[in-house]
Scaffold this active site. Structure first.
Site, PDB file in Angstrom:
ATOM      1  N   LYS A 250      54.900  10.732 -28.522  1.00  0.00           N
ATOM      2  CA  LYS A 250      53.643  11.628 -29.179  1.00  0.00           C
ATOM      3  C   LYS A 250      52.250  10.602 -28.481  1.00  0.00           C
ATOM      4  O   LYS A 250      51.598  11.114 -28.261  1.00  0.00           O
ATOM      5  CB  LYS A 250      53.537  11.741 -30.709  1.00  0.00           C
TER       6      LYS A 250
ATOM      7  N   CYS B  22      56.967  22.687 -35.628  1.00  0.00           N
ATOM      8  CA  CYS B  22      56.846  21.324 -34.598  1.00  0.00           C
ATOM      9  C   CYS B  22      57.959  21.398 -34.628  1.00  0.00           C
ATOM     10  O   CYS B  22      58.529  20.228 -34.183  1.00  0.00           O
ATOM     11  CB  CYS B  22      56.219  20.617 -35.351  1.00  0.00           C
TER      12      CYS B  22
ATOM     13  N   HIS C 142      58.961  11.643 -35.327  1.00  0.00           N
ATOM     14  CA  HIS C 142      58.016  12.264 -35.307  1.00  0.00           C
ATOM     15  C   HIS C 142      56.802  11.400 -35.087  1.00  0.00           C
ATOM     16  O   HIS C 142      56.436  12.177 -34.369  1.00  0.00           O
ATOM     17  CB  HIS C 142      58.242  13.104 -36.835  1.00  0.00           C
TER      18      HIS C 142
ATOM     19  N   HIS D  39      51.086  15.877 -29.020  1.00  0.00           N
ATOM     20  CA  HIS D  39      52.182  16.617 -29.966  1.00  0.00           C
ATOM     21  C   HIS D  39      52.376  17.841 -29.043  1.00  0.00           C
ATOM     22  O   HIS D  39      51.532  18.674 -29.652  1.00  0.00           O
ATOM     23  CB  HIS D  39      51.618  16.397 -31.075  1.00  0.00           C
TER      24      HIS D  39
ATOM     25  N   PHE E  35      55.034  20.918 -39.761  1.00  0.00           N
ATOM     26  CA  PHE E  35      53.706  21.656 -41.330  1.00  0.00           C
ATOM     27  C   PHE E  35      54.994  22.193 -41.679  1.00  0.00           C
ATOM     28  O   PHE E  35      55.563  23.189 -41.628  1.00  0.00           O
ATOM     29  CB  PHE E  35      52.910  21.832 -40.125  1.00  0.00           C
TER      30      PHE E  35
ATOM     31  N   GLU F 293      57.539   9.403 -42.713  1.00  0.00           N
ATOM     32  CA  GLU F 293      57.907   8.899 -42.388  1.00  0.00           C
ATOM     33  C   GLU F 293      58.671   7.283 -42.336  1.00  0.00           C
ATOM     34  O   GLU F 293      59.949   7.168 -42.913  1.00  0.00           O
ATOM     35  CB  GLU F 293      57.950   8.941 -40.811  1.00  0.00           C
TER      36      GLU F 293
END
Lengths: 401, 412
Positions: free
Chosen positions: A325, A160, A293, A330, A389, A304
């Site tokens: 998102k 990602c 993110h 996503h 990830f 985060e």
């Protein structure tokens, strides 16, 4: 070292088929989530995703759109090249234009739909359609073919954070002066395979994506593509191109911690943001906007926030930090490219898209996530985070020129 | 101030042996790593041979824990990385610099396991599958695993540019250290033979013997060549910034001095144009290193026995070298090693570094009928003892890039 600027943008998202439509929808807080139509979800507990419903261009004159990764990439590339005034521009050396593209899983949906139509064993062979779209590299070579681009050509596969990796790659070779212009982007759709992967990891939200909300339940998978034309300042000036923003610098890091979970204290995220600030020669106090993110998974958003507090110290709660998102899902390999486009638009237009679906404060995510309402704000420097990830982190800073 | 980049460790998992010693010994003895395929049922297909890795016991390298869900490719890369770190004297918990990273090239990665997972979803239903069934099935999960297993804190990046993937990855790692961004990177390539990769290349008729009348043999630049033989493995290097390598007293194999790439994949290009593009990549690489053509002594060619690509490469080498083509030796090891597609550049670089290190150029086996269109100063059927200071590694993808690396043997 040459300075690197952004001279063209292209977007395909679940809320719009181009930059203008997508941007308007993002500022209005439109939710692109809907019932999945591309495959049967009756065997799943989750039935929703942010699929792309419309493309403004068709790269297969004979056929109709299949909403493949390449088609989304093609549409946003065409828009970005047009936006930067490069389509039909004569005074160009095609060898001085390159391509770098990020993707998570390439054209997996082509393979999937063939398999659904003709259940078979692998040893029975593949159709030529699958054979020719199987290597991820075919995305960027098709693009080169279709637009007559003859410079360096690369695909980056970094889950990602693929889109940001593609930008960093392009930034380096532009800075070095190996090329004048790079077409950079990310593209992904919603393969059933990836949907199942996230579903079985219990990473999917049942209804909607709620980044930084106390009751967030996970991510919503999305489709889309984002493309940026990166160019040396010199080249942009020479051809009198419109400049959205400058790419100031970036930071890459890994957690080196776990295949799916982020480092709990956000060690890798902290390093990526710190390196991005250092390489941009900026202080944390200079940043006006952060594109988070913000996947809406319990672990990511908590991590985060912690990382933001470490890097931004006393300013951590003041800097607006939203996650698109919440609206477009996503989009995996495309996500950070799309969010980089968003950062450039934020700087150019003086407005910040919100984090929608925000209802309940989470003491563990106590940042200003621009809840539910877009905001007008002059932004000089924007930071785009992507923490994939596997602990694969890439942060980029864009600035006003 | 530009930094200099040196190679301080090599790790090899290959059909020609495990570890760079075994790989090298077999290579210079002219042994073949190609044999009948055992990991796939190819009884219905014409091509029967491949270069498969055999005898690998990952637990010997990685310990017993956590290996169950790993793919073959992930094990190759992790084992090769372990060997490279050991070779560089960086094995052990506290030896690795704090922010080491990894940049690896792979054309197909774990894609065959991704599609296996797709089959399982459609065959058994998603509810029958466990989270661990997709633990290691992403295109880039081999690199993710290595980054987690070796606790790397620097960048981890998977480069996928077809047959030039690992060359482009090594070139990128070289640039990241040269520009001062990184000080130590693990870099190389990994590929695994799967039914997917076999079929993808077979159906494009790229494999040797894919047409009945033709022999299944890997014989680069030979008139009888008719395609490549697939192989698998992982080839990994430890790349370090020169000063920090010297500071820790590391053994130095060679310096990477240049990297260049050009796109030669367009369908619009004629063979002549592709030759020009490939020759340009070679020239760019030399220019990047600031080296004169006169100093180049060896080219570790892509030469993979494919009809068209070998022709383009041979003509490009001659166009690039001009007068020098009589003197510069050209080595291809793919008659012994097969075509390890995305990892080939790293494989050739392994051979190149070891050739410089051991002052020996491996033989060019299987070569019988010279092709007048591929006239090169090829190594003979016997190995050659020769001190080489500057050598180039070529990678060509007919539908993508031509990318090259330049190496220099140094003694510090």
């Amino acid at each position: 070292m040459r300075r690197v600027v952004v001279t063209g943008l292209g977007l395909v998202t679940s809320v719009g088929a181009n930059v203008r439509e997508s941007w308007d929808a993002l500022l209005r807080g439109k939710d692109g989530t809907g019932e999945i139509t591309s495959f049967d979800t009756s065997m799943y507990k989750v039935h929703r995703a942010c699929e792309v419903k419309k493309l403004n261009s068709n790269c297969h004159p004979a056929g109709k759109n299949r909403y493949t990764v390449y088609e989304c990439l093609y549409a946003s590339t065409k828009e970005a090249l047009g936006d930067s005034g490069l389509i039909g521009y004569k005074d160009l050396d095609p060898e001085r234009i390159g391509i770098s593209v990020g993707t998570l899983a390439g054209e997996l949906t082509i393979f999937e739909s063939e398999l659904r139509d003709h259940p078979q064993r692998k040893s029975d062979g593949f159709s030529m359609d699958v054979v020719l779209s199987y290597p991820p590299m075919t995305l960027s070579t098709q693009l080169a073919e279709q637009f007559g681009i003859e410079g360096p050509n690369i695909i980056l596969i970094n889950a990602c954070s693929s889109g940001n990796h593609a930008l960093c790659w392009a930034f380096d070779i532009l800075q070095e002066g190996k090329v004048d212009i790079m077409v950079v982007g990310g593209s992904d759709v919603v393969p059933q395979t990836e949907f199942t992967h996230f579903h079985n990891l219990k990473a999917l939200a049942p209804e909607r994506c709620q980044p930084f909300d106390k009751n967030r339940q996970g991510l919503v998978v999305g489709a889309g593509a984002g493309v940026l034309i990166l160019e040396t300042l010199e080249s942009a000036k020479r051809r009198g191109a419109n400049i959205y923003a400058e790419m100031k610098g970036y930071g890459l890091s890994s957690d080196g911690y776990h295949m799916t979970a982020p480092h709990p204290q956000g060690e890798g995220a902290i390093r990526a943001m710190t390196l991005a600030l250092d390489s941009s020669e900026l202080s944390y106090r200079d940043i006006d906007y952060i594109s988070a993110h913000g996947t809406g998974t319990p672990l990511n958003d908590k991590m985060e926030t912690l990382a933001l507090k470490t890097v931004f110290q006393d300013k951590a709660q003041d800097i607006p930090c939203s996650s698109v998102k919440s609206m477009i899902g996503h989009t995996m390999g495309a996500a950070s490219a799309i969010e980089s486009v968003v950062c450039c638009l934020v700087i150019k237009k003086g407005a910040i898209p919100p984090t929608i679906n925000y209802e309940t404060k989470d003491p563990e995510c106590d940042i200003d996530c621009v809840p539910n309402q877009a905001r007008e704000l002059e932004v000089d420097f924007a930071l785009n985070n992507s923490f994939a990830f596997g602990g694969n982190n890439a942060s980029i800073i864009f600035g006003r020129v | 101030m530009k930094k200099r980049v040196v190679i301080t460790g090599i790790g090899v998992i290959s059909p020609l042996g495990l570890g760079h010693q075994e790989f090298w010994n077999n290579l210079i003895q002219g042994k073949s790593g190609l044999s009948p395929i055992t990991s796939l049922d190819v009884s219905n297909y014409p091509c029967k041979k491949a270069g498969e890795v055999s005898g690998l016991r990952p637990a010997d390298y990685l310990g017993d824990k956590g290996l169950k869900y790993l793919t073959k490719g992930t094990k190759f890369l992790a084992c090769a990385t372990k060997l490279a770190l050991e070779d560089a004297g960086l094995n052990g918990n506290n030896n690795l610099p704090q922010h080491a990273g990894i940049v690896v090239g792979s054309a197909l990665g774990n894609y065959s396991q991704t599609t296996d997972y797709t089959y399982d979803i459609l065959r058994y239903g998603p509810e029958k599958l466990l989270p661990m069934d997709s633990y290691d099935v992403a295109l880039n999960s081999s690199i993710n695993f290595a980054s987690v297993f070796f606790k790397l804190k620097g960048p981890s990046r998977t480069v996928s540019s077809g047959f030039t993937s690992s060359t482009d990855a090594l070139g990128n790692a070289f640039n990241l250290i040269k520009s001062g961004r990184e000080t130590l990177l693990i870099s190389g390539g990994v590929e695994q033979i799967s039914l997917d990769s076999y079929l993808i290349f077979l159906m494009q008729r790229l494999l040797a013997g894919s047409q009945d009348s033709e022999p299944e043999i890997s014989t680069p630049f030979d008139r009888k060549r008719n395609g490549f033989i697939l192989s698998e493995g992982s080839y990994v290097f430890i790349l370090e910034e020169l000063e920090s390598a010297r500071l820790r007293g590391a053994k130095i194999y060679a310096e990477i001095t240049g990297y260049g790439t050009s796109y030669m994949g367009s369908r619009r290009y004629s063979i002549e144009e592709r030759v020009k593009k490939a020759a340009k990549a070679m020239a760019l690489t030399l220019e990047d290193a600031g080296l004169e053509k006169e100093s180049l002594e060896l080219i570790c060619a892509n030469g993979n026995s494919s009809k068209l690509v070998d022709l383009v490469e041979a003509r490009a080498i001659n166009a690039f070298l001009g007068e020098r083509s009589k003197e510069v030796m050209v080595s291809s090891i793919k008659s012994q090693s097969g075509e390890c597609y995305g990892a080939s550049g790293a494989m050739q670089m392994t051979s190149c570094v070891l050739a410089m290190h051991n002052s020996t150029i491996p033989p060019h086996t299987n070569y019988q009928k010279p092709d007048p269109e591929c006239e090169l100063n090829l190594v003979s059927q016997e190995k050659i003892e020769k001190n080489v200071k500057n050598a180039m590694v070529n990678s060509l993808d007919y539908t993508g890039n031509c990318s090259c690396l330049l190496l220099e043997k140094k003694s510090w």
